[in-house]
Structure formats: structure tokens, C-alpha cells
Write a protein that holds these residues in place. Structure first.
Motif, PDB file in Angstrom:
ATOM      1  N   TYR A 254       0.683  -1.015   0.267  1.00 38.41           N
ATOM      2  CA  TYR A 254      -0.238   0.022  -0.466  1.00 38.41           C
ATOM      3  C   TYR A 254       1.014   1.445  -0.102  1.00 38.41           C
ATOM      4  CZ  TYR A 254      -3.025   3.809   1.323  1.00 38.41           C
ATOM      5  OH  TYR A 254      -3.858   4.721   1.832  1.00 38.41           O
ATOM      6  N   ASP A 255       0.807   2.344  -0.873  1.00 35.68           N
ATOM      7  CA  ASP A 255       1.105   3.005  -0.898  1.00 35.68           C
ATOM      8  C   ASP A 255       0.489   4.471  -0.322  1.00 35.68           C
ATOM      9  OD1 ASP A 255       2.379   5.573  -1.746  1.00 35.68           O
ATOM     10  OD2 ASP A 255       3.501   5.420  -3.192  1.00 35.68           O
ATOM     11  N   GLU A 258       0.101   7.943  -3.004  1.00 38.09           N
ATOM     12  CA  GLU A 258      -0.730   7.893  -3.732  1.00 38.09           C
ATOM     13  C   GLU A 258      -2.137   7.085  -3.323  1.00 38.09           C
ATOM     14  OE1 GLU A 258       0.906   7.032  -7.342  1.00 38.09           O
ATOM     15  OE2 GLU A 258       3.054   7.098  -6.735  1.00 38.09           O
ATOM     16  N   VAL A 260      -2.632   4.421  -3.123  1.00 34.38           N
ATOM     17  CA  VAL A 260      -3.071   2.876  -4.516  1.00 34.38           C
ATOM     18  C   VAL A 260      -2.099   1.962  -3.721  1.00 34.38           C
ATOM     19  CG1 VAL A 260      -3.434   4.497  -6.059  1.00 34.38           C
ATOM     20  CG2 VAL A 260      -1.163   4.045  -5.233  1.00 34.38           C
ATOM     21  N   TYR A 261      -2.662   0.831  -4.473  1.00 33.56           N
ATOM     22  CA  TYR A 261      -2.041  -0.777  -4.073  1.00 33.56           C
ATOM     23  C   TYR A 261      -1.515  -1.324  -5.165  1.00 33.56           C
ATOM     24  CZ  TYR A 261      -5.702  -0.289  -0.329  1.00 33.56           C
ATOM     25  OH  TYR A 261      -6.590  -0.264   0.819  1.00 33.56           O
ATOM     26  N   TYR A 262      -0.434  -2.031  -4.961  1.00 31.57           N
ATOM     27  CA  TYR A 262       0.381  -2.474  -6.100  1.00 31.57           C
ATOM     28  C   TYR A 262       0.365  -4.468  -5.593  1.00 31.57           C
ATOM     29  CZ  TYR A 262       2.287   1.492  -7.467  1.00 31.57           C
ATOM     30  OH  TYR A 262       2.230   2.850  -7.812  1.00 31.57           O
ATOM     31  N   CYS A 263       0.387  -4.870  -6.155  1.00 29.86           N
ATOM     32  CA  CYS A 263      -0.115  -7.014  -6.433  1.00 29.86           C
ATOM     33  C   CYS A 263       1.558  -6.978  -7.586  1.00 29.86           C
ATOM     34  CB  CYS A 263      -0.879  -7.079  -6.970  1.00 29.86           C
ATOM     35  SG  CYS A 263      -1.046  -8.838  -6.263  1.00 29.86           S
ATOM     36  N   ARG A 264       2.413  -7.487  -6.350  1.00 28.72           N
ATOM     37  CA  ARG A 264       3.943  -8.075  -6.942  1.00 28.72           C
ATOM     38  C   ARG A 264       3.602 -10.081  -7.394  1.00 28.72           C
ATOM     39  NH1 ARG A 264       7.806  -5.222  -4.314  1.00 28.72           N
ATOM     40  NH2 ARG A 264       8.396  -4.358  -6.467  1.00 28.72           N
ATOM     41  N   GLN A 275       1.590  -4.577 -10.516  1.00 27.89           N
ATOM     42  CA  GLN A 275      -0.264  -3.750 -11.323  1.00 27.89           C
ATOM     43  C   GLN A 275      -0.607  -3.112  -9.867  1.00 27.89           C
ATOM     44  OE1 GLN A 275      -1.364  -8.151 -12.819  1.00 27.89           O
ATOM     45  NE2 GLN A 275      -2.239  -6.562 -13.768  1.00 27.89           N
ATOM     46  N   LYS A 276      -0.457  -1.959 -10.516  1.00 28.50           N
ATOM     47  CA  LYS A 276      -1.442  -1.022  -9.589  1.00 28.50           C
ATOM     48  C   LYS A 276      -3.056  -1.052  -9.432  1.00 28.50           C
ATOM     49  CE  LYS A 276      -0.546   2.655 -10.497  1.00 28.50           C
ATOM     50  NZ  LYS A 276      -0.699   4.711 -10.418  1.00 28.50           N
ATOM     51  N   SER A 278      -6.323   0.483  -7.534  1.00 28.89           N
ATOM     52  CA  SER A 278      -6.646   1.435  -6.441  1.00 28.89           C
ATOM     53  C   SER A 278      -7.602   0.469  -5.591  1.00 28.89           C
ATOM     54  CB  SER A 278      -7.849   2.582  -7.386  1.00 28.89           C
ATOM     55  OG  SER A 278      -8.770   1.402  -8.221  1.00 28.89           O
TER      56      SER A 278
END
Length: 455
Positions: A254-255, A258, A260-264, A275-276, A278
Motif C-alpha cells: 500500500y502506497d 498515492e 493505491v495498492y500494488y500487487c507483485r 500491477q497497480k 485503486s
């Protein structure tokens, strides 16, 4: 250290066994065992100077004993002598090829079986279709003089489970074999089953010694669990309960700047993805829409130490030794590949020794001490809290920036990729040797103390 003796077969009339004279008077002995086969015999001290075991031809034939070039143990209990021990290694995936009977795993098994002379036992590999239940015999593979052979054996003293994966383990055939050997023949079966991540976590949580090493972990029942952990740690890992080799692991970050959430993760095509999104709901919709969420766990993310800006974790192997005690047998650092969610070699990861990572100074020694202490405590806890006879474990540990050790996973059949590092070759040999040393210990305990073979 238990003593071994050369064994030979001689043209002597009747069922006769000559035993090493240094063992004293064994006049009360009536039965000779090899594996689970037994035969009445006349027992005499060997008059020769060399301390050796000599079996008459008829006794050897009755016991299906034809190994004359491996020094063996003698376990004496009551009115019986047990020669061996005989160690069955149960697996699957046999190819029928004379040079690679177990496909790509043949090299590992060849190395394991080649330790027979070093350890003083007779190991053989077998599958479910070579067991003669009526005669109580098995046709198993041995590796001798750099070649594979098929020999007939009595049922063994103990069985070492080397099934390759969960799919095979859950088939009816292997399950029936395991149950029959344990229930009907009371043969100890060690290293049974692959660990379930959630089950291991739940059971270890009941042990106060283990708690400091366990990240917060929950079943994936709703997105609120993910949200809660992200609010505390800013990153979480979602893992399959039955996963291995790092497959199916997703890192969620979680950023807050911004929002936003990122999934690696690594997709089925082995492509590394970042991937980013919302919302968390959109992650579930796009990433986990075709997965059974009840088969996943959510785990606290740990701010790991890094090497060249890449996360580092550690593989630590433990094995039971010839006295039934846990030993740390190997420690290696694993460095994540660029953009990878795991440190596995197949995902671009690299292996280093602890000394290579930290230098040869006090810091490396302190890290090894911490990892060893954690591994021994957790090995003991797993042994006490999980079912079956557990004799080897591979741990994946993290070390955070404050120096705290965290257990990410415990594997009952750990991969061996760390041993590709040239400085870890000796430790690879040690893990194999202790697997058989423990079989000898377990055999002796079963013969002389009638230990419980299944909990």
C-alpha cells in the motif's frame, strides 16, 4: 558411535550364524532377523581374528540376505539378533529406464543410496507396485558400483517417505501402502506428508517458544483481514496453504502517498508482474477471481534486510541425527531476483553463504547463531505439535532490519537448490547422511524399546 561389522555368506551346513567374538556369550539367541524376516538359527562366536558376521547359505537364503560387502549393525534384543538395518525409501515416478529409474531425481537417490557403506545400513528405493504382500517382500532399486540394480528384499525395519509432491501423496495407492505398513506391520514411517502452512502456524501458536518467530498469519476469509494487516505493516503476502517452490505467492503493498495498492507476483507463464490497483476489491477481482480463497493465507510482510537493494531471506535445514537429536545441517542466504516476489533460483534468485553476505566477521557469526537457535527451537516445536515421525525440515527465515528472525515457512521435504553453491556441497552430503543415520537410530529404538511408531 554404533559399531558395524563386515558380513559374509559361507558354505556351512544348516542355519548357522557366526557373530563377532567381542560381543561375548550370546548362547540364548534363537532368532536372526533381516528386516522383518526372521529365521531360527544356531548361533556361535566367530573363531576368526577378524570381527565379522558369517551367515550360512541356507540362513542367508531364508532371510533373503545377499549383501556381503556392506559393514552392518547388529542389534541384540531378548533372544534375537537383528542384522542391518534395512531402510525402505518410498517414492513414485518410476520410469522403467535402467539408467534413470526415477527420472531427473535419479541423481539424488543415487547419492543417497551410495551412503550404505558409510552409514552401515542397506537402503533401497521402491514404489507401490513392487510390493508382494503375501510373501512380505519388495523388489527395490539399489545403486552400487555406479549402476542401478533391482534386488528382492524383506519388508524393511523403517520407511523413509520421499514422495515427490502433494498430488502423489493424496492418491489412494500411496495412502494405502503407508497405512498398511504402519497399521498392519507397525513399521516406523518417517517424514510423512507435506506440511499445511495454516496447520503449522496454528499448532506453533500454542507453543510460547515458537511465538516470537511467527509473523501474524490468518486464513483469507475476507478483504478486511488484508486491510488490517496493511494498515499495520504496509505490505502483506498472500500464499497458498499447500504451496511450494514459491508458486502462487502474491505481495500486496500500500502506497499511502498515492493511496493505491500494488500487487507483485509471477504469473503462470513465469512472467514477473507488478500491477497497480485503486482498491483491494479490484485486486481480488482481477488477480484472485479464479482462486479458492479458503485455500489461501494472509501473512504480515516483513521489512527484510537487503543486498544490492534486493530482499534477502535464509534457508536453514535441520535433520535428526544418529542419536535422535536435531542438528542444523545447512544455512544459506537467498537473494531475490530483480522484480521477483520470492528468492527462489527459478525466479532469478541467487545463493550466498552467510559469510559471503556479511563477511567473515562477528556479524556473520551472530546471524548464524540466531538462525540456528530459531531452527532448533522450531524443529522441536514442530516435532512435538505435528503428527508423525519428523526427521528433517527446511525453514525459510527472514531477518528484519532490527535483527529479528521470522519464520515464513517450514517444509517437510525441502528443496535442495541451495546445494548448487560450491561451498555448500559438504552440507548437502551431511543432510543425506543424517537421513540414513536417523533411520538406524529409529530402527534400534523400535527393536529394543518398542517405541510408538505413529502418534
Amino acid at each position: 558411535m554404533r559399531k558395524t561389522y563386515p558380513a559374509e555368506i559361507a558354505a556351512i551346513p544348516g542355519n548357522v550364524l557366526y557373530y563377532p567374538s567381542e560381543l561375548g556369550d550370546l548362547a540364548e539367541i534363537e532368532l536372526i532377523y533381516f528386516g522383518r524376516h526372521s529365521c531360527p538359527a544356531i548361533v556361535k562366536q566367530n573363531p576368526a581374528v577378524n570381527q565379522s558376521i558369517v551367515l550360512s547359505e541356507s540362513l542367508a537364503e531364508s532371510l533373503i540376505f545377499d549383501h556381503t560387502d556392506i559393514p552392518l549393525h547388529l542389534f541384540i534384543y531378548g533372544k534375537s539378533i537383528h542384522i542391518g538395518p534395512l531402510v525402505g525409501i518410498f517414492s513414485s515416478g518410476f520410469t522403467g529406464l535402467s539408467n534413470k529409474p526415477l527420472g531427473e531425481r535419479s541423481e539424488f537417490f543415487a547419492k543417497l543410496l551410495s551412503l550404505s557403506r558409510t552409514t552401515g545400513c542397506i537402503p533401497f528405493v521402491f514404489g507401490e507396485n513392487v510390493i508382494n504382500w503375501d510373501e512380505e517382500t519388495i523388489k527395490g532399486y539399489v545403486f552400487d558400483n555406479d549402476d542401478w540394480h533391482i534386488n528382492e528384499f524383506p519388508f524393511p525395519n523403517v520407511i523413509y517417505d520421499r514422495l515427490p509432491n502433494r498430488l502423489t501423496e493424496n492418491r489412494d495407492g500411496p495412502k494405502e501402502v503407508k497405512q498398511k505398513f504402519q497399521k498392519d506391520y507397525t513399521i516406523p514411517w518417517y517424514n510423512p506428508g507435506f506440511f499445511n502452512k495454516w496447520d503449522v502456524n496454528e499448532r506453533l501458536c500454542a507453543d510460547e517458544r515458537a511465538l516470537p518467530y511467527l509473523p501474524e498469519t490468518y486464513p483469507f476469509q475476507s478483504m478486511s483481514v488484508v486491510e488490517t494487516l496493511l494498515s499495520h505493516y504496509r505490505q502483506v503476502y498472500i500464499k497458498p496453504i499447500h504451496g511450494s517452490l514459491g508458486l502462487g505467492i502474491h505481495q500486496i503493498l500500500y502506497d499511502k502517498h498515492e493511496n493505491v495498492y500494488y500487487c507483485r507476483y509471477t504469473n503462470e507463464a513465469k512472467e514477473k508482474k507488478l500491477q497497480k490497483f485503486s482498491t483491494l476489491e479490484s485486486i481480488v477481482k482481477h488477480i484472485f477471481h479464479d482462486r479458492q480463497l479458503e485455500n489461501l493465507i494472509v501473512q504480515q510482510g516483513i521489512p527484510l534486510i537487503r543486498s544490492e537493494k534486493r530482499p534477502v531471506d535464509f534457508r536453514v535445514h535441520t535433520n535428526k541425527d544418529s542419536n535422535g537429536k536435531w542438528q542444523v545441517t545447512a544455512i544459506a542466504a537467498k537473494i531475490a531476483g530483480a522484480g521477483s516476489v520470492t528468492t527462489h533460483i527459478k525466479s532469478g534468485g541467487a545463493i550466498k553463504t552467510v559469510a559471503e553476505l556479511f563477511g567473515d566477521g562477528d556479524e556473520a557469526k551472530e546471524v548464524e547463531r540466531k538462525l540456528s537457535d530459531a531452527a532448533l527451537i522450531l524443529s522441536d516445536s514442530i516435532e512435538k505439535n505435528l503428527d508423525g515421525i519428523i526427521a528433517e525440515i527446511g525453514f525459510d527465515f527472514g531477518l528484519d532490519k532490527k535483527g529479528q528472525v521470522w519464520m515464513f515457512e517450514a517444509n517437510s521435504k525441502p528443496g535442495r537448490s541451495i546445494f548448487s553453491h560450491p561451498k555448500l556441497k559438504d552440507f548437502e552430503l551431511l543432510t543425506r547422511k543424517l537421513s540414513l543415520d536417523y533411520a538406524i537410530y529409529l530402527s534400534e529404538q523400535t527393536i529394543t524399546k518398542s517405541i510408538s511408531v505413529a502418534r
